[in-house]
Write an enzyme that holds these catalytic residues in place. Structure first.
Site, PDB file in Angstrom:
ATOM      1  N   GLU A  87      15.102 -17.947 -42.222  1.00  0.00           N
ATOM      2  CA  GLU A  87      13.585 -18.091 -42.296  1.00  0.00           C
ATOM      3  C   GLU A  87      13.504 -19.597 -42.208  1.00  0.00           C
ATOM      4  OE1 GLU A  87      11.551 -19.329 -46.763  1.00  0.00           O
ATOM      5  OE2 GLU A  87      13.200 -18.123 -46.731  1.00  0.00           O
ATOM      6  N   LYS A 104      11.853 -11.850 -53.929  1.00  0.00           N
ATOM      7  CA  LYS A 104      12.406 -13.085 -54.248  1.00  0.00           C
ATOM      8  C   LYS A 104      12.073 -13.487 -55.539  1.00  0.00           C
ATOM      9  CE  LYS A 104      11.048 -17.719 -52.413  1.00  0.00           C
ATOM     10  NZ  LYS A 104      10.357 -18.278 -51.186  1.00  0.00           N
TER      11      LYS A 104
END
Length: 206
Positions: A38, A127
């Site tokens: 990411e 998340k």
């Protein structure tokens, strides 16, 4: 079509990554066993890094953006070749657009209301951010109400030493930032850090 879940659910958060080093960093992390990368959009050069990593075609690796706050961010990451959405918040419109594009969506949540809004919009994983605010007891509470099997990934302050406590509380993956990658870290040091995380994960996930 539902995108594939990362084979190793450890997301390397590469905040501050520069395009010139993106491929070398990606190769080191891939060799260590990371399969999700990411690049947060709130630093210059993020889209160029994503494009470079995608072009490298690291086997079995999910690449995308972090700090994706709106539909415009989704479109930009997708255009760069990214197929992973990670965000610190729950923006249903952004999640829905990313899911429609076939991206793997892991938005940030800190409350059950956000968790269900994210799942309703098409999120594939949640998340938990900031992880230390949610805590082990908070994660257990989440798992008592979200659909069984929902991937739960604490993010924030995760180290190899504290992963076991999170897994016992119900974590099924992690996002790992500054404890893994910081701008200027040597590739050797990065490789050692990455290997420590993957080794710990494999020990816990058996």
């Amino acid at each position: 079509m539902t995108p594939s879940h990362p084979t190793v659910p450890l997301v390397a958060i590469l905040r501050g990554l520069q395009p010139a080093e993106a491929v070398a960093v990606g190769k080191v992390l891939h060799q260590a066993g990371f399969r999700a990368l990411e690049v947060p959009l709130n630093r210059p050069g993020a889209l160029e890094c994503i494009a470079a990593l995608v072009k490298e075609q690291l086997p079995d690796t999910l690449i995308g953006g972090g700090t994706m706050l709106n539909v415009g961010h989704v479109e930009a990451v997708y255009e760069a070749g990214g197929r992973l959405l990670v965000s610190p918040n729950c923006n249903p419109a952004a999640i829905r657009r990313a899911a429609d594009l076939g991206m793997y969506c892991a938005p940030g949540v800190a409350t059950p209301t956000e968790a269900f809004a994210a799942l309703d919009a098409g999120a594939h994983a949640l998340k938990l951010f900031p992880a230390d605010m949610v805590g082990h007891n908070g994660l257990k509470a989440f798992n008592s109400v979200v659909p069984a099997g929902t991937p739960m990934w604490p993010v924030g302050g995760i180290t190899p030493d504290n992963m076991e406590g999170w897994v016992r509380a119900g974590a099924t993956g992690f996002g790992i930032g500054g404890q893994l990658y910081t701008p200027g870290v040597s590739l050797d040091e990065l490789g050692q850090r990455a290997a420590a995380y993957v080794s710990k994960w494999r020990a816990l996930a058996v």
